[in-house]
Each structure stands twice: as structure tokens, then as C-alpha cells.
Design an enzyme around this catalytic site. Structure first.
Site, PDB file in Angstrom:
ATOM      1  N   SER A 213       0.832  -1.203   0.000  1.00 27.31           N
ATOM      2  CA  SER A 213       0.000   0.000   0.000  1.00 27.31           C
ATOM      3  C   SER A 213       0.867   1.254   0.000  1.00 27.31           C
ATOM      4  O   SER A 213       2.022   1.231   0.415  1.00 27.31           O
ATOM      5  CB  SER A 213      -0.921   0.022   1.219  1.00 27.31           C
ATOM      6  OG  SER A 213      -0.184   0.344   2.361  1.00 27.31           O
TER       7      SER A 213
ATOM      8  N   CYS B 227       0.882   3.390  10.132  1.00 24.67           N
ATOM      9  CA  CYS B 227       1.529   4.561   9.533  1.00 24.67           C
ATOM     10  C   CYS B 227       2.244   5.316  10.665  1.00 24.67           C
ATOM     11  O   CYS B 227       1.614   5.685  11.656  1.00 24.67           O
ATOM     12  CB  CYS B 227       0.487   5.471   8.879  1.00 24.67           C
ATOM     13  SG  CYS B 227       1.190   7.033   8.341  1.00 24.67           S
TER      14      CYS B 227
END
Lengths: 306, 276
Positions: free
Chosen positions: A23, A131
Site C-alpha cells: 500500500s 503509519c
């Protein structure tokens, strides 16, 4: 007879080969995902998408260091409302599973975005709880097992598609976090996301990235990622997707031996182009053939014998 | 075979350098020169990422690159980052990555440049390189007003006034029309082997349509939001192409494949398609 040496059943997803686009890399549009599949990827993960549009951080958003890249894009995305169009379009043109990466600022947001993505045709969801540079989401959720468990459970209750959880290496024990995710229903675990990092310019004495901190990817983090996969494999039964610094078939084999059932590739696309998926797959196939294995599943976790 | 340890794209490493000279071209445009060994080898059409410490990092097409290691970019003051750059003085530090992208392919024969606004910058660099080989070089340059016909004096000197067609939207210099209209008139009279264009995408779209109509080869320099500049982040994609890696120079054949986007949409900071 059809050669099934590379086929993988990943939590119900049927992959012709075990290489997946990670991703955050390209992945804005159906057309770019199509070009990645043309390069040989067995499945693709989109950019992380949230409930609302996000513009991301000011440049510099990417800085190269000696052994990898540090990025702090800041999760730029058009929001799920707009992105469902790309998901629908991607489903029309792609002949491989489409995994939509999802982030949120609460468990409800994760669930709402996941449901919209699943309704639009996503074959699986990958929860970005790792993240390292956006506040109140990502690793701020993935570092806390109780909160992570709630997120996984809420998403699992909202969708009937496989739910993957992408884990952060920026924790004391990734196996503990993996266990929490698996216990509450994660169908697979992706290990790892980028490692929190920074770069400072000596001349100006300033941090280079617009956000100061970012996430390190590329070959620098491969040994960390291999260790994480190895640790997780000892503790959980769900499939693991290895990610971090994979650029050729040897890297991929290392991850399978550590316990991964599939691998994701991202940063290597900058140096090798989208054909990196094909070259990794070919090399992996030749290795399995040479060693006498009939399917890649036979080498998953092999190094745990020692 | 030696396996490279780690991940490395030589041109992508950030270098810091000092501004060597600043030249005021117009009220809104300054030219900045600095030393950088890698960008000094750039081909016309390639771009670099310029870091203004503490402010931003933005892409610039390269205006000039010389064997002595000096590089120049022309900067129009349009926003926060370019204003910050305009306020810099000689000796101050900037950061450089690049050169990135593919650059123009230099063709021989009768060559036509079609520039709009700041699009003149890379085309001026290209002109200097290909003039010795070209049998004819005509420069069409367009802008809103005389003040925005950047480098017009230099181009007229370099190409000869008779080979320059200047057009302004307000008629303050040259012909009062769009550059694409000047092109249309010229192509009815004369045949060219190659068109190079850079400028507003709506203008370039018209240039592409005219090149197709008249059967002339074309290369256009595209501009998109650049973040990573190495083909990973996806901010600059147009159709199946990444402007930073597959471009920024695209041929007519490539642009025809992305006709539903070229001159129609670009991507905003959040990745949404926005119309021009």
C-alpha cells in the site's frame, strides 16, 4: 498440466503468485494498478483511504538515505466517497484480487470506510494501523493492543470480506500486537509497515522532511521485517504477509522461510520498475523447482525447525 | 553480478548547494544559478526538485546546464515557495535532487517550438542544443501580456526576429491572439518535421490536435503535482503514465492514449481529479 507451484490461498483470496503491491505505492487509480498487474503482481493493495479527503504533508515528502527511503506523505487520498469509483473501475479491469488499505481516526471510521470499500467490490481490506507519521491513526492505534482489538472487531462485524492488519515495527513486542489482532478476528497480518525515522541536513542543520519524521522503507528494514515475521509466526496461526525491503527472489524466499505466506513489494519499484514482481516470481519458481518443492506453501516457516 | 547493497538512485540523493547568481528577468521572474555536478549533465526537458529549507520542495524544468557544472532555473513568483525563493540572496543554501525524467529527443530538420508563459523555459534550453542541427527553427511564443513574454528579447536575438511569432492575449506585443491560433495560421502555410511544446495544458492540447491534423510529430512537456519524483507516490499520474518517470516529455502517440485526461484533468493534493 497447469503448474501450481506458486499459487497461494491467502485467507480465502486465490493468488496466482504470492507477490503483492504494497500500500501507498501508486495505487490512486485503476489504470496504475493495472500497470502493476501487468508487471506480474499476484494481487494489489491500494493507497490508504480514509473517510474524508486528505492533502498530505508539504514537500519534501520523500528523502533518500544510503540504504532506503524515508517518506512522510501524510496519507494523501481523495476519501472513500470518491475512491469507490476507482474501486469499481479496478474491479472491472483487474484479474487479480484487489485489497483496499483503510485508515481511520476511530474504530467507527475504520468500519465505515471498510464497509464502503467492501460494498464497492474490494476483495479484502488491509487495516493501516501502522503509519508512523500521522497523529491519532496508524501506529498510534497499532501500538495499543486494546484499541487495535476494538478496531479489528468493529471492522470484522461490519464486513464479510477478509480483513488483514498491517502491523508496525515501532513496538516493544510485535508478536503481542499480532496476537491481539488475530484473537479478535484478523484473517491475515501484514508485517511490517515502515520504521519511524528521520534525516537531517548538516548544512542547514534542518530536518529535511516537511513533517520532520517519516517512515523508512527499502533494504535497510529487511532484516527487521524478517525478524518480525519470524516472531509473529511463533505466536499466531493466521497467514502472514511479509513486507519490507523485498527487491529480488532471495529476499522473498527469506520471508517465506521466516513464516510469510505471501510478500508485498513497494520501494523496489523505484529502482526496478513494476517488472520486479515478475522477476521475483520467476526467481522464486526456479528456486522451488531446484529444491524439489511442489508449492511455495511447503517452505513457509521452514527455518523454524532449527 | 554484484548485488547493490541497499537502495540507491544516484540522482535522487539530496545535495545542498549555494545560490551563485540571481538575475531579475521581469517583475515576476528571476533566474537562479548554482553548481550541481549531476544536474549539469541534464538534457533539455529534464527537471529537478529544489528544496527551499523550511518551506517546501518544488519541481523546476531546467533552463540551462553547462559543462562547468553550473545549472540555472527560471522561477516565476506564484506562491509561497516561489516567493520564498525570490527572497533568497546569493550564497544562501538550497537543496537539489535530480535531474529527473526523460528529456526531449533532439530531432533534425524543420523544427517548431510552441511556448506558453513559463513553458518557454525548457524550450529555450532545447533550442540552444538543437539549433546547430536544425535546418529551420521557428519559435511561437504566447502569453497574456508583453510582461509575461519571458525571454522574448533573447529568443528574438537567438532565432532571428523573422523566426519568432509572438502573440499576446491583450495585444500588447506581437499578434493579439493565442499561441495556438498563431500555430494554426503557420501550419496552413508551412510544413514542419517536429513540434516541441510546453505551456498551459489547454494550449498544449490544442497544439496536439493541430499536430495530429497536419501529421506532424510532437513532443510536449507536462506538469503535474510532484512529490517523490521517482515514480512511487502516484501524485503525478496521467492515465497509465507517471509524469515524473515516464515523462515529463510525452510524444503525440503517448498523449493520444491519455486523451480523456490530457488537457482535461490533473490530480490535486488529495489525489482527486480536478478539471483544468
Amino acid at each position: 498440466m497447469k503448474d501450481n507451484r506458486l499459487t497461494v490461498n491467502l485467507a480465502g483470496l486465490k493468488l496466482a503468485n504470492p507477490t503483492i503491491l504494497a500500500s501507498g505505492i501508486l495505487g490512486y487509480s485503476a489504470e496504475t494498478l493495472e500497470s502493476i498487474v501487468a508487471g506480474g503482481a499476484g494481487a494489489v493493495v491500494t493507497k490508504s483511504v480514509g473517510l474524508k479527503p486528505r492533502v498530505g504533508y508539504a514537500n519534501p515528502t520523500v528523502v533518500q538515505v544510503d540504504c532506503g527511503l524515508i517518506n512522510a506523505m501524510g496519507l494523501p487520498n481523495p476519501g472513500i466517497g470518491e475512491f469507490v469509483k476507482e474501486i469499481r473501475q479496478a474491479k472491472k479491469v483487474l484479474n487479480v484480487p484487489l485489497i483496499v488499505s483503510v485508515y481511520g481516526f476511530s474504530e467507527e471510521e475504520y468500519a465505515a470506510v471498510s464497509k464502503k470499500a467492501a460494498d464497492a467490490g474490494a476483495d479484502a481490506l488491509e487495516l493501516n494501523v501502522s503509519c508512523p507519521h500521522v497523529k491519532e491513526t496508524g501506529s498510534e492505534i497499532g501500538q495499543k493492543p486494546e484499541i487495535l482489538s476494538k478496531v479489528v472487531k468493529t471492522v470484522k462485524d461490519a464486513v464479510d470480506k477478509p480483513v488483514f492488519v498491517k502491523l508496525s515495527p515501532n513496538v516493544t513486542s510485535i508478536a503481542d500486537i499480532a496476537e491481539a489482532a488475530a484473537k479478535t478476528g484478523a484473517d491475515a497480518l501484514t508485517a511490517i509497515n515502515t520504521v519511524k525515522a528521520m534525516a537531517i541536513d548538516p548544512e542547514t542543520t534542518m530536518p529535511i522532511l516537511g513533517n520532520k519524521f517519516g517512515g523508512l522503507s527499502g533494504s535497510a528494514i529487511k532484516p527487521i521485517a524478517v525478524r518480525c515475521v519470524y516472531d509473529i509466526y511463533e505466536r499466531v496461526k493466521v497467514p502472514i504477509i511479509g513486507c519490507g525491503g523485498i527487491a529480488d527472489w532471495r529476499d522473498a524466499v527469506e520471508f517465506f522461510l521466516a513464516g510469510a505466506s505471501a510478500v508485498q513489494i513497494g520501494t523496489a519499484i523505484a529502482t526496478k520498475g513494476s517488472n520486479v514482481f515478475r522477476t521475483v516470481t520467476r526467481g522464486l519458481n526456479a528456486y522451488l523447482k531446484r529444491k524439489g518443492f511442489k508449492n511455495v506453501g511447503e517452505i513457509v516457516g521452514l527455518s523454524h525447525r532449527y | 553480478m554484484v548485488r547493490l547493497l541497499g537502495y540507491h538512485i544516484a540522482t535522487n540523493k539530496l545535495r545542498t548547494t549555494q545560490i551563485q547568481s540571481i538575475k531579475t528577468e521581469t517583475q515576476t521572474v528571476k533566474t537562479f544559478a548554482f553548481k550541481d555536478k549531476l544536474c549539469a549533465k541534464a538534457k533539455p526537458g529534464q527537471f529537478l526538485m529544489l528544496w527551499i529549507p523550511g518551506v517546501d520542495e518544488i519541481p523546476f524544468s531546467i533552463l540551462d546546464a553547462r559543462e562547468d557544472g553550473s545549472v540555472a532555473v527560471a522561477v516565476r513568483k506564484v506562491g509561497e515557495a516561489t516567493s520564498a525563493l525570490h527572497n533568497k540572496r546569493i550564497g544562501e543554501i538550497i537543496g537539489i535532487r535530480g535531474p529527473f525524467g526523460n528529456g526531449f529527443t533532439a530531432k533534425k530538420g524543420k523544427v517548431l517550438m510552441v511556448a506558453g508563459g513559463t513553458g518557454v523555459f525548457p524550450l529555450l534550453f532545447l533550442s540552444r542544443k538543437i539549433k546547430p542541427k536544425a535546418t529551420r527553427l521557428v519559435f511561437i511564443i504566447g502569453a497574456k501580456t508583453r510582461e509575461e513574454l519571458f525571454f522574448i528579447d533573447e529568443i528574438e536575438r537567438f532565432c532571428g526576429k523573422e523566426n519568432v511569432v509572438a502573440s499576446t492575449e491583450d495585444g500588447s506585443y506581437g499578434v493579439k491572439c493565442l499561441a495556438s491560433e498563431s500555430l494554426e495560421l503557420l501550419l496552413c502555410k508551412e510544413k514542419f518535421d517536429m513540434i516541441y511544446t510546453c505551456g498551459p495544458e489547454l494550449m498544449m492540447r490544442k497544439v496536439l490536435d493541430l499536430a495530429e491534423k497536419h501529421g506532424i510529430a510532437l513532443e510536449a512537456s507536462l506538469e503535474r503535482l510532484m512529490r517523490c519524483a521517482i515514480g512511487l507516490c502516484g501524485s503525478c499520474v496521467i492515465g497509465k503514465y507517471r509524469v515524473c518517470r515516464d515523462g515529463p516529455i510525452f510524444s503525440a502517440q503517448q498523449l493520444i492514449k491519455v486523451k480523456t485526461e490530457f488537457g482535461k484533468f490533473k490530480r490535486d493534493f488529495d489525489g482527486r481529479k480536478i478539471s483544468f
